[in-house]
Design an enzyme around this catalytic site. Structure first.
Site, PDB file in Angstrom:
ATOM      1  N   HIS A 148     -73.604 -56.329  17.002  1.00 28.73           N
ATOM      2  CA  HIS A 148     -73.521 -54.675  17.386  1.00 28.73           C
ATOM      3  C   HIS A 148     -71.888 -54.422  17.813  1.00 28.73           C
ATOM      4  CE1 HIS A 148     -75.700 -51.205  17.959  1.00 28.73           C
ATOM      5  NE2 HIS A 148     -75.415 -50.820  19.294  1.00 28.73           N
ATOM      6  N   SER A 152     -73.479 -46.529  17.306  1.00 29.23           N
ATOM      7  CA  SER A 152     -74.389 -46.864  18.501  1.00 29.23           C
ATOM      8  C   SER A 152     -75.454 -45.824  18.229  1.00 29.23           C
ATOM      9  CB  SER A 152     -74.608 -47.687  19.502  1.00 29.23           C
ATOM     10  OG  SER A 152     -75.216 -47.867  19.874  1.00 29.23           O
ATOM     11  N   ASP A 175     -76.753 -57.378  12.888  1.00 31.03           N
ATOM     12  CA  ASP A 175     -76.929 -56.378  14.166  1.00 31.03           C
ATOM     13  C   ASP A 175     -78.638 -56.971  15.034  1.00 31.03           C
ATOM     14  OD1 ASP A 175     -76.841 -54.497  16.424  1.00 31.03           O
ATOM     15  OD2 ASP A 175     -75.254 -53.392  15.383  1.00 31.03           O
TER      16      ASP A 175
END
Length: 448
Positions: free
Chosen positions: A367, A209, A338
């Site tokens: 995610h 991320s 996502d």
């Protein structure tokens, strides 16, 4: 109509240059980055009850125990005065502490003076070593990164560390410098330290991320000088402005994802407010009214780093343009559904122009989720498989990219008429300048 999603079967697709970098194997044969990535990626069968990105992402709130990883923590002092302060690195170890340290995350203790002296002495072993960057406001305790670490470190053949962003994982902030999506400096110092202390260890990296965005920025900034042998990038938001605007378009984006991330960052700020407020540019009244992540970036990240707006920060810190400068094998994993690292922010065309990168997308996954039946996360398999394959089979010292494919854009921007563009596209020249007032010499030294 394809109804395979009902059974949790996600479509897997690969995106890459026509010819990816040739990888010489230790047995003397040759393969390609494309072939390796496809070989290590299993079919993607997810929990059919979590049949879209929102459900997958929401399930991350259901905290399971996850693999038990034991850490010892070392505090680093930044050697660069521009980024003054401390940050922490957690080293994977295999010996549980006799007494838990309640000031640190579970199964984490500080090195004793004796242990620290042994660590600082270094080692001449040649074990592969993995450097991990976690996601927004996370740390070494996160389950998603432990699921990748577990199969690698289980038999002691790998060494691994997690670089905690400043203030995260119950670490302290000792100056007014927090961290942001472009904060490559602590990663850079950690890599240099590892290379010095463990000169024979092949270095690998993985980022998740926000950490994936930071890692990509680092790899691009290092370019041909990068000493990391290969890397994995998972669920990167890539184009931060696009991702931020996507969050603001929907009720869920604003009131679930953005608000949740803002709350996490607010808690981090509250724990370290005294130090962060030393910047002097932060309006405490505005901070109290922050509800969403883009507001946090506007009122804290912007004033801290000198950005006039959150949009300026997003454009400068995005890693999308740095894909062009990567010169080591990188395996990229993103889910098309996502809701945070959104599909439209993925740099498909940039990846297709760089033979050192291969992108794997899945139609389901959310995610940092990809939950399978039983709670394991699918992405941990191709990620760990890729790292193990690169360490076991590939002679990284002999990797040579395809000839003639990586010339500067100005050198190839010539059409059939003979016209050649006078402009040079150089993605590493960022808008942020650390210091431009002292002298031309100083400016050149500080360019990133």
């Amino acid at each position: 109509m394809d109804l395979s999603w009902i059974y949790g079967h996600a479509r897997v697709a690969f995106h890459h240059a026509k010819k990816t970098v040739v990888l010489p194997t230790k047995s003397g044969e040759k393969t390609s980055l494309e072939a390796i990535c496809k070989e290590v990626t299993p079919p993607c069968y997810l929990n059919p009850l979590l049949f879209n990105g929102h459900l997958q992402t929401a399930w991350t709130a259901m905290k399971s125990e996850g693999p038990r990883i034991i850490y010892k923590r070392k505090i680093f002092e930044s050697y660069d005065p521009r980024f003054a302060g401390i940050y922490t690195v957690d080293f994977v170890t295999h010996t549980p502490a006799e007494v838990d340290d309640e000031t640190l995350p579970p199964r984490t203790t500080y090195y004793s003076e004796t242990e620290l002296a042994e660590l600082e002495a270094g080692s001449d072993d040649d074990k592969p070593m993995l450097i991990t960057l976690h996601g927004l406001s996370g740390g070494s305790h996160e389950i998603y990164l432990r699921q990748v670490l577990a199969p690698l470190v289980r038999d002691g053949k790998w060494e691994a560390v997690v670089v905690n962003s400043r203030g995260c994982a119950m670490s302290e902030i000792t100056t007014g410098i927090l961290y942001n999506a472009r904060a490559t400096w602590d990663m850079r110092q950690t890599v240099e330290w590892c290379r010095k202390k463990f000169p024979n260890r092949p270095l690998y990296a993985i980022g998740y991320s926000l950490g994936a965005n930071i890692l990509t920025n680092y790899l691009g900034e290092e370019g041909e000088n990068c000493v990391v042998n290969a890397a994995v990038v998972v669920a990167s938001p890539w184009n931060l402005e696009v991702a931020a605007l996507a969050l603001q378009r929907t009720w869920l984006g604003m009131n679930v994802y953005s608000k949740t991330m803002a709350n996490s960052m607010r808690k981090l700020f509250d724990r370290h407010a005294k130090m962060i407020m030393e910047n002097g540019n932060i309006d405490e009244e505005k901070i109290r009214r922050i509800k969403y992540l883009h507001e946090f970036d506007r009122e804290i990240q912007g004033p801290t780093w000198g950005y006039p707006t959150e949009g300026a920060y997003y454009r400068d810190a995005s890693s999308v343009d740095l894909v062009d400068k990567i010169r080591i094998p990188v395996f990229i994993i993103n889910a098309e559904d996502d809701p945070i690292a959104v599909h439209e922010a993925i740099p498909y065309e940039e990846i297709k122009q760089n033979p050192y990168t291969v992108l794997c997308t899945t139609s389901l996954g959310g995610h940092l989720s990809w939950f399978e039946i039983g709670g394991t996360r699918w992405f941990s398999k191709p990620a760990a498989n890729f790292l193990q394959k690169m360490a076991d089979d590939i002679d990284v010292g002999k990797i040579d990219g395809p000839k003639g494919t990586m010339a500067p854009r100005a050198a190839v921007a010539e059409n059939a008429t003979g016209y050649k563009s006078p402009f040079v596209y150089e993605p590493v020249r960022r808008k942020l300048r650390l210091d431009y007032r002292d002298s031309v010499k100083t400016n050149a030294a500080l360019e990133m």
